[in-house]
Design a protein around this motif. Structure first.
Motif, PDB file in Angstrom:
ATOM      1  N   GLY A   1      39.208  51.868  28.678  1.00 51.19           N
ATOM      2  CA  GLY A   1      38.711  52.386  29.723  1.00 51.19           C
ATOM      3  C   GLY A   1      39.678  52.948  30.021  1.00 51.19           C
ATOM      4  O   GLY A   1      41.057  52.989  30.167  1.00 51.19           O
ATOM      5  N   GLN A   2      39.243  52.972  31.328  1.00 50.84           N
ATOM      6  CA  GLN A   2      40.175  53.837  33.042  1.00 50.84           C
ATOM      7  C   GLN A   2      40.832  53.326  33.247  1.00 50.84           C
ATOM      8  O   GLN A   2      40.285  51.980  33.832  1.00 50.84           O
ATOM      9  CB  GLN A   2      38.757  54.283  33.620  1.00 50.84           C
ATOM     10  N   GLU A   3      41.904  53.643  33.971  1.00 48.31           N
ATOM     11  CA  GLU A   3      43.465  52.708  33.924  1.00 48.31           C
ATOM     12  C   GLU A   3      43.513  52.911  35.634  1.00 48.31           C
ATOM     13  O   GLU A   3      43.385  54.420  36.297  1.00 48.31           O
ATOM     14  CB  GLU A   3      44.623  53.096  33.776  1.00 48.31           C
ATOM     15  N   TYR A   4      43.487  52.203  36.621  1.00 48.11           N
ATOM     16  CA  TYR A   4      43.267  52.451  37.711  1.00 48.11           C
ATOM     17  C   TYR A   4      44.456  51.937  38.186  1.00 48.11           C
ATOM     18  O   TYR A   4      45.250  50.812  38.141  1.00 48.11           O
ATOM     19  CB  TYR A   4      42.636  51.539  38.634  1.00 48.11           C
ATOM     20  N   SER A   5      45.144  52.720  39.675  1.00 50.11           N
ATOM     21  CA  SER A   5      46.211  52.193  40.834  1.00 50.11           C
ATOM     22  C   SER A   5      45.269  51.174  41.926  1.00 50.11           C
ATOM     23  O   SER A   5      44.942  52.447  42.809  1.00 50.11           O
ATOM     24  CB  SER A   5      47.148  52.830  41.163  1.00 50.11           C
ATOM     25  N   ILE A   6      46.043  50.272  42.390  1.00 47.59           N
ATOM     26  CA  ILE A   6      45.484  49.996  43.733  1.00 47.59           C
ATOM     27  C   ILE A   6      46.239  49.397  44.697  1.00 47.59           C
ATOM     28  O   ILE A   6      47.378  48.898  44.558  1.00 47.59           O
ATOM     29  CB  ILE A   6      44.406  49.013  43.817  1.00 47.59           C
ATOM     30  N   ASP A   7      46.518  49.889  46.021  1.00 56.71           N
ATOM     31  CA  ASP A   7      47.671  49.779  46.881  1.00 56.71           C
ATOM     32  C   ASP A   7      46.981  48.805  48.093  1.00 56.71           C
ATOM     33  O   ASP A   7      45.454  48.989  48.441  1.00 56.71           O
ATOM     34  CB  ASP A   7      47.679  51.296  47.464  1.00 56.71           C
ATOM     35  N   VAL A   8      47.600  47.504  48.090  1.00 53.58           N
ATOM     36  CA  VAL A   8      46.579  46.881  48.864  1.00 53.58           C
ATOM     37  C   VAL A   8      47.397  47.085  50.360  1.00 53.58           C
ATOM     38  O   VAL A   8      48.770  46.388  50.078  1.00 53.58           O
ATOM     39  CB  VAL A   8      46.689  45.987  47.352  1.00 53.58           C
ATOM     40  N   VAL A   9      47.085  46.591  51.246  1.00 48.56           N
ATOM     41  CA  VAL A   9      47.661  45.573  52.527  1.00 48.56           C
ATOM     42  C   VAL A   9      47.145  44.804  52.930  1.00 48.56           C
ATOM     43  O   VAL A   9      46.218  44.867  52.741  1.00 48.56           O
ATOM     44  CB  VAL A   9      47.542  46.877  54.130  1.00 48.56           C
ATOM     45  N   CYS A  10      47.798  43.830  52.706  1.00 49.12           N
ATOM     46  CA  CYS A  10      47.110  41.882  52.799  1.00 49.12           C
ATOM     47  C   CYS A  10      48.288  41.327  53.479  1.00 49.12           C
ATOM     48  O   CYS A  10      49.571  41.209  54.185  1.00 49.12           O
ATOM     49  CB  CYS A  10      47.698  41.356  51.150  1.00 49.12           C
TER      50      CYS A  10
ATOM     51  N   VAL B   1      48.236  46.912  42.368  1.00 49.49           N
ATOM     52  CA  VAL B   1      47.983  46.686  41.521  1.00 49.49           C
ATOM     53  C   VAL B   1      47.651  47.384  40.211  1.00 49.49           C
ATOM     54  O   VAL B   1      46.788  48.643  40.842  1.00 49.49           O
ATOM     55  CB  VAL B   1      46.531  45.703  41.243  1.00 49.49           C
ATOM     56  N   GLN B   2      48.466  47.104  39.009  1.00 51.44           N
ATOM     57  CA  GLN B   2      47.348  47.875  37.758  1.00 51.44           C
ATOM     58  C   GLN B   2      45.931  47.998  37.539  1.00 51.44           C
ATOM     59  O   GLN B   2      46.745  45.527  36.619  1.00 51.44           O
ATOM     60  CB  GLN B   2      48.373  48.196  37.045  1.00 51.44           C
ATOM     61  N   THR B   3      45.269  47.835  37.512  1.00 53.43           N
ATOM     62  CA  THR B   3      44.087  47.601  35.902  1.00 53.43           C
ATOM     63  C   THR B   3      43.902  48.908  34.774  1.00 53.43           C
ATOM     64  O   THR B   3      43.566  49.804  35.079  1.00 53.43           O
ATOM     65  CB  THR B   3      42.957  46.736  36.831  1.00 53.43           C
ATOM     66  N   LYS B   4      42.710  47.778  33.504  1.00 55.60           N
ATOM     67  CA  LYS B   4      41.876  49.161  32.881  1.00 55.60           C
ATOM     68  C   LYS B   4      40.949  48.405  32.545  1.00 55.60           C
ATOM     69  O   LYS B   4      41.014  47.022  32.126  1.00 55.60           O
ATOM     70  CB  LYS B   4      43.877  49.220  31.420  1.00 55.60           C
ATOM     71  N   ALA B   5      40.523  48.729  32.217  1.00 59.37           N
ATOM     72  CA  ALA B   5      38.995  49.046  31.189  1.00 59.37           C
ATOM     73  C   ALA B   5      38.895  48.274  30.254  1.00 59.37           C
ATOM     74  O   ALA B   5      39.574  49.097  29.819  1.00 59.37           O
ATOM     75  CB  ALA B   5      38.318  49.815  31.703  1.00 59.37           C
ATOM     76  N   ASP B   6      38.155  47.214  29.754  1.00 57.91           N
ATOM     77  CA  ASP B   6      38.683  47.512  28.173  1.00 57.91           C
ATOM     78  C   ASP B   6      37.200  48.388  27.413  1.00 57.91           C
ATOM     79  O   ASP B   6      36.376  49.273  28.474  1.00 57.91           O
ATOM     80  CB  ASP B   6      38.036  45.636  27.879  1.00 57.91           C
ATOM     81  N   ASP B   7      37.079  47.833  26.260  1.00 56.75           N
ATOM     82  CA  ASP B   7      35.798  48.924  26.027  1.00 56.75           C
ATOM     83  C   ASP B   7      34.130  48.277  26.270  1.00 56.75           C
ATOM     84  O   ASP B   7      33.148  49.280  26.452  1.00 56.75           O
ATOM     85  CB  ASP B   7      35.778  48.461  23.982  1.00 56.75           C
ATOM     86  N   ASP B   8      34.345  47.426  27.038  1.00 57.04           N
ATOM     87  CA  ASP B   8      32.867  47.467  27.412  1.00 57.04           C
ATOM     88  C   ASP B   8      33.039  47.255  28.962  1.00 57.04           C
ATOM     89  O   ASP B   8      31.732  47.080  29.131  1.00 57.04           O
ATOM     90  CB  ASP B   8      33.057  45.391  27.484  1.00 57.04           C
ATOM     91  N   GLY B   9      33.711  48.154  29.366  1.00 59.31           N
ATOM     92  CA  GLY B   9      33.881  48.690  30.896  1.00 59.31           C
ATOM     93  C   GLY B   9      34.382  47.420  31.477  1.00 59.31           C
ATOM     94  O   GLY B   9      34.245  47.474  32.875  1.00 59.31           O
ATOM     95  N   GLN B  10      34.410  46.080  30.980  1.00 58.19           N
ATOM     96  CA  GLN B  10      35.379  45.190  32.219  1.00 58.19           C
ATOM     97  C   GLN B  10      36.808  45.330  32.810  1.00 58.19           C
ATOM     98  O   GLN B  10      37.461  45.552  31.626  1.00 58.19           O
ATOM     99  CB  GLN B  10      35.607  43.877  31.474  1.00 58.19           C
TER     100      GLN B  10
END
Length: 379
Positions: free
Chosen positions: A249-258, A303-312
């Motif tokens: 699935g689609q990969e995302y990069s997330i910039d976070v101030v925390c 943070v890096q995320t990526k969706a699996d085949d089910d969109g999760q």
């Protein structure tokens, strides 16, 4: 700066210090100078690096050369001046410059070990977390995955191998699905490869195609195993690796101030071709917000995320430092460097995530190449 006749009435401006980073130090310094230009309260911008980096230092009011690892390691009693460890060098100069906040960049654990000394000096230390244990679990991708599971955070599965026998056993068990490999510890996708067993394309693979289209980061599975088993580098310096399902699935990069595990502001990015899509994707942040809390992240992280085949959406990793693309956030109406530092410097109230989201205007960004003259040619 004017020298007042009555020192008792003069208060030196506070300062923000950006220590050596991986790839975004210059962009962040430029953002801080822009913030300084529109702020009613004066502050100084300080930068440090091990190397001569004039293109970085040009955006600093004050600059320092950090001690290099080689200088520290080679330091002996015979030298006329003892070389300070990096953290101590920064701390001592921070005290004399009225520094209020330090973002440590690439050497967070070095500083985190001595957090109490920075606290005692009244300096807000931003390492990406608030303990050495947390930073180590973020850096170790296998430990990171296990901790995500403990907190019920959707994360990409991974199986560790330390030798060829373990790799072959894992391939025998999990080889029915698309797979990839990457080091347990690493940055910038170093050592990441998609494994091509031929099953995705009718038992056909083209090794030259893999070599030709290197951006695909693909390698034939048998050739990878052979290269790993035959590597003199791995023999002399074992490199723990992970075998993982390759998520489609689609990969995302997330910039976070925390701050202490609370998300104050964030921007999500995904890429199609050469275009970065900037905005705030709620479905992605549903995974990121509990992740930041679970690891007690503190400062500006990515943070890096990526969706699996089910969109999760599944978490791939946290980087305990700003991403190379944090400068893109300025195009959205919410410059995350400014959002974080204006708060930590005491220029604004604490940001709320809801208010931060309202400032974001989704947009598309294309990065362009630029050049910076660093010195004249030698005569």
């Amino acid at each position: 700066m004017n020298n007042p006749t009555n020192d008792s009435l003069y208060s030196a401006p506070v300062a923000a210090w950006l220590a050596e980073g991986q790839s975004s130090q210059r962009d962040m310094l430029e953002s801080l100078q822009a913030l300084k230009g529109k702020s009613d309260e004066p502050f100084d911008v300080i930068a440090s690096h091990r190397h001569n980096r004039p293109e970085i230092f040009e955006f600093a009011d004050v600059m320092y050369y950090e001690p290099s690892e080689a200088a520290i390691e080679n330091d002996t009693q015979e030298t006329s001046e003892t070389v300070m460890p990096r953290w101590q060098f920064v701390l001592e100069h921070a005290k004399t410059n009225n520094v209020k906040v330090i973002l440590t960049g690439r050497n967070g654990i070095d500083y985190e070990t001595h957090r109490e000394k920075f606290n005692a000096a009244g300096i807000r230390l931003l390492t990406g977390a608030t303990s050495v244990a947390a930073l180590e679990s973020i850096d170790d991708k296998f430990a990171f995955m296990q901790q995500c599971h403990q907190h019920n955070i959707p994360v990409a599965d991974a199986w560790r191998f330390d030798n060829t026998a373990e790799l072959e056993a894992l391939l025998a068990e999990h080889g029915h699905q698309p797979l990839c490999v990457k080091p347990v510890v690493g940055i910038f996708a170093q050592g990441f490869w998609r494994l091509d067993s031929g099953k995705e394309c009718g038992e056909h693979y083209d090794s030259f195609e893999h070599l030709y289209f290197t951006e695909e980061k693909k390698i034939n599975t048998a050739q990878f195993v052979n290269a790993y088993a035959s590597s003199q580098m791995v023999h002399e310096r074992p490199i723990p690796m992970l075998l993982m399902p390759y998520l489609s699935g689609q990969e995302y990069s997330i910039d976070v101030v925390c701050e202490y595990g609370e998300v104050l502001a964030a921007i999500t990015r995904h890429k199609t071709g050469k275009i970065q899509h900037i905005g705030y994707e709620h479905s992605v942040m549903e995974v990121v917000i509990p992740l930041i809390k679970a690891f007690g992240c503190d400062g500006i992280v990515s943070v890096q995320t990526k969706a699996d085949d089910d969109g999760q959406h599944r978490v791939l990793e946290i980087n305990s430092r700003p991403s190379g693309g944090i400068g893109y956030t300025s195009h959205s109406g919410l410059d995350l460097t400014q959002a974080g530092f204006s708060y930590w410097l005491g220029l604004t109230d604490k940001p709320s995530l809801d208010a931060s989201i309202q400032k974001i205007t989704a947009c598309q960004v294309r990065s362009i190449m630029m050049s910076v003259k660093i010195e004249d040619a030698a005569e």
